[in-house]
Design an enzyme around this catalytic site. Sequence first.
Site, PDB file in Angstrom:
ATOM      1  N   GLU A  47      -4.406 -18.041 -32.235  1.00 46.04           N
ATOM      2  CA  GLU A  47      -3.853 -17.668 -33.548  1.00 46.04           C
ATOM      3  C   GLU A  47      -2.624 -16.794 -33.271  1.00 46.04           C
ATOM      4  OE1 GLU A  47      -6.210 -14.552 -35.351  1.00 46.04           O
ATOM      5  OE2 GLU A  47      -5.789 -15.236 -37.388  1.00 46.04           O
ATOM      6  N   LYS A 131      -5.353 -20.985 -42.511  1.00 47.93           N
ATOM      7  CA  LYS A 131      -6.561 -20.153 -42.452  1.00 47.93           C
ATOM      8  C   LYS A 131      -7.096 -19.852 -43.851  1.00 47.93           C
ATOM      9  CE  LYS A 131      -7.913 -15.755 -40.269  1.00 47.93           C
ATOM     10  NZ  LYS A 131      -7.407 -14.698 -39.365  1.00 47.93           N
ATOM     11  N   CYS A 188      -9.544 -18.310 -36.292  1.00 46.23           N
ATOM     12  CA  CYS A 188     -10.214 -17.024 -36.099  1.00 46.23           C
ATOM     13  C   CYS A 188     -11.401 -16.778 -37.020  1.00 46.23           C
ATOM     14  CB  CYS A 188      -9.214 -15.882 -36.168  1.00 46.23           C
ATOM     15  SG  CYS A 188      -9.937 -14.384 -35.478  1.00 46.23           S
TER      16      CYS A 188
END
Length: 340
Positions: A47, A131, A188
């Site tokens: 990320e 995300k 993540c």
Amino acid sequence: MPRPLRVASAQVGHIDLTTPRSSILSRLISLLDQAAAQSVQLVVFPETTFTTFFPRYFLGEAELGSYYERDGFLEGGENNVLRTFVCHAGKLGLDVVVGYAESTPDIEALRKGLYTPSSAPLPPVLSKYRKVHLPGTYEPFSTDPKTTNQLEKRYFRPGDLGFEAFRAPGLKAKWPPAQSPIVGMLICNDRRWAEGWRCYGLQGVEIMCIGYNTTAWAPELWGSSPDLTREQAREDAMFHHKLVVQANAYTNSTFCITSARTGLDDNHFELISGSMIVSPQGRILAENKTSSDELIVADVDLDECKPGKAKTFCFERHRRVECYGRIVGQRGVVEPPEEA
Ligand code: CDT
């Protein structure tokens, strides 16, 4: 018929707030070169690969802007690190998943100063993922520069592209008549949420690609005891990382490649490592040995996803959607009423 593939996680070591992009880029190019030299076909990067993990810092708007990649990066522009990286991967014939903080004109117009991170396998851009689960807070825990903040709710907007799996046809070169791999991406904090994994599982995903920045020491963020020592905290963070990845790879019968941004940033902020390649049985096939730049390589056979998908986790036969309504109909916890 087996569907062999050589895959890698490109772990990236410490990056400070002021580390020049040119030096980060040369480290990333070196990881790409190592992958090509080892005949790797797919490489997963972390990320926010091109900068430090800037949401831990409380930054002014002018400074903040320098940590994003502009939309349209493929068309060029000065010092376009992302484009140089992508072109290099293309020249080497590598499929790449890379996370970066993305700025798009529509988002700027909507809400200046807020951006969305995304991850894209290139070239060409087969898919883009943004995300979904943004951890942390809008307001900083503290403005003390030594505090580990987690300002993703301030600096980004939740991803709006859902969990769309896609095919990577370039990866099946060695086994032409068979079907190309089905790929999914998470970034993540998303890996801690079974909902996203299951959306990919329901599309038959075979390779999940996950980049992350996970702090080893941030008392303000934990759900566990605030009395932990640094060592216990690091151990917990690693345990939880492996727990969710191995468990969800198993319950969706998919390989998974995780890639950490790790090391000690600005000589103070420690990130865990835990870069690994996990099998559809949930076993670790290969993992990092350092907390620095490192390429972790494994040979996998995608057909190993089949037994789990056909037996224990044959969704079509065993799932009971009539019982799962609460999962999409309700966001927070609603406890049962107390007995009168
Ligand atoms: N970058 C990122 O999403 N980090 C979060 C920290 C959450 S604190 C438990 C993560 O899930 O690793």
